[in-house]
Scaffold this motif. Structure first.
Motif, PDB file in Angstrom:
ATOM      1  N   ASN A   1     -27.551  26.976 -37.366  1.00  0.00           N
ATOM      2  CA  ASN A   1     -27.156  28.512 -37.341  1.00  0.00           C
ATOM      3  C   ASN A   1     -27.365  29.716 -37.752  1.00  0.00           C
ATOM      4  O   ASN A   1     -26.816  29.663 -38.655  1.00  0.00           O
ATOM      5  N   GLU A   2     -27.399  30.877 -37.425  1.00  0.00           N
ATOM      6  CA  GLU A   2     -27.806  32.327 -37.794  1.00  0.00           C
ATOM      7  C   GLU A   2     -26.530  32.896 -39.010  1.00  0.00           C
ATOM      8  O   GLU A   2     -26.521  33.079 -39.977  1.00  0.00           O
ATOM      9  N   ASP A   3     -24.898  32.482 -38.588  1.00  0.00           N
ATOM     10  CA  ASP A   3     -24.306  32.561 -39.265  1.00  0.00           C
ATOM     11  C   ASP A   3     -23.829  31.732 -40.331  1.00  0.00           C
ATOM     12  O   ASP A   3     -23.981  33.123 -41.518  1.00  0.00           O
ATOM     13  N   GLN A   4     -24.105  30.954 -40.066  1.00  0.00           N
ATOM     14  CA  GLN A   4     -24.425  29.469 -41.072  1.00  0.00           C
ATOM     15  C   GLN A   4     -25.605  30.332 -42.459  1.00  0.00           C
ATOM     16  O   GLN A   4     -25.170  30.135 -43.852  1.00  0.00           O
TER      17      GLN A   4
ATOM     18  N   GLU B   1     -26.920  33.134 -42.994  1.00  0.00           N
ATOM     19  CA  GLU B   1     -26.984  34.312 -44.108  1.00  0.00           C
ATOM     20  C   GLU B   1     -26.038  34.380 -44.465  1.00  0.00           C
ATOM     21  O   GLU B   1     -25.088  34.491 -45.669  1.00  0.00           O
ATOM     22  N   GLN B   2     -24.437  33.650 -44.569  1.00  0.00           N
ATOM     23  CA  GLN B   2     -23.365  32.860 -45.394  1.00  0.00           C
ATOM     24  C   GLN B   2     -24.015  32.386 -46.088  1.00  0.00           C
ATOM     25  O   GLN B   2     -23.778  32.655 -47.780  1.00  0.00           O
TER      26      GLN B   2
END
Length: 147
Positions: free
Chosen positions: A32-35, A37-38
């Motif tokens: 997923n994009e959030d993961q 990005e982190q």
């Protein structure tokens, strides 16, 4: 190449990097994009870890990851490891992959590295020829273990 710029990736490049990596390993699991990005932000927080990208008219079309690693031999000079070399399928054989690799070599040299290492799992003759064209030599044996 007109409209081409080589630079370091930033957190803002997360979506574009996820896209370019599908041209390297199309069967990788989707993150997923959030993961993503982190993880990208954590990687880029260390000045000895960098992702070099080539943009063509503002679109990332080539990339490699450079790691500068401490070393206790060769006068304590560090070594560099290059990973995840990828160019968008539509832009291969245009010199963009060479641009990101030469930028990585320059950064490794500026960091005082005594060598740059790159492993490839590719059995494609063109891939091996490409790496030799940029100055890499197939003079060592590499081993790895998948975990």
């Amino acid at each position: 190449m007109m409209g081409c710029r080589v630079r370091l990736a930033t957190k803002r490049d997360a979506i574009a990097l996820q896209d370019i990596y599908t041209h390297l390993h199309p069967d990788d699991p989707k993150i997923n994009e959030d993961q993503f990005e982190q993880e990208l932000e954590a990687l880029l927080a260390d000045p000895d870890r960098m992702i070099i990208v080539a943009e063509l008219d503002g679109i990332i079309v080539s990339s490699c990851t450079l790691f500068i690693l401490p070393n206790l031999t060769r006068g304590n000079r560090p070594i560099a490891l290059i990973e995840n070399v990828v160019t968008h399928k539509q832009y291969r054989r245009t010199g963009l992959g060479k641009k990101v690799l030469h930028d990585a070599f320059d950064r490794a040299e500026a960091a005082g590295c005594y060598k740059v290492m790159l492993l490839t799992g590719s059995q494609t003759e063109g891939t091996h020829h490409f790496y030799q064209e940029v100055g890499l030599k197939p003079d060592k044996t590499g081993y790895h273990k998948r975990l």
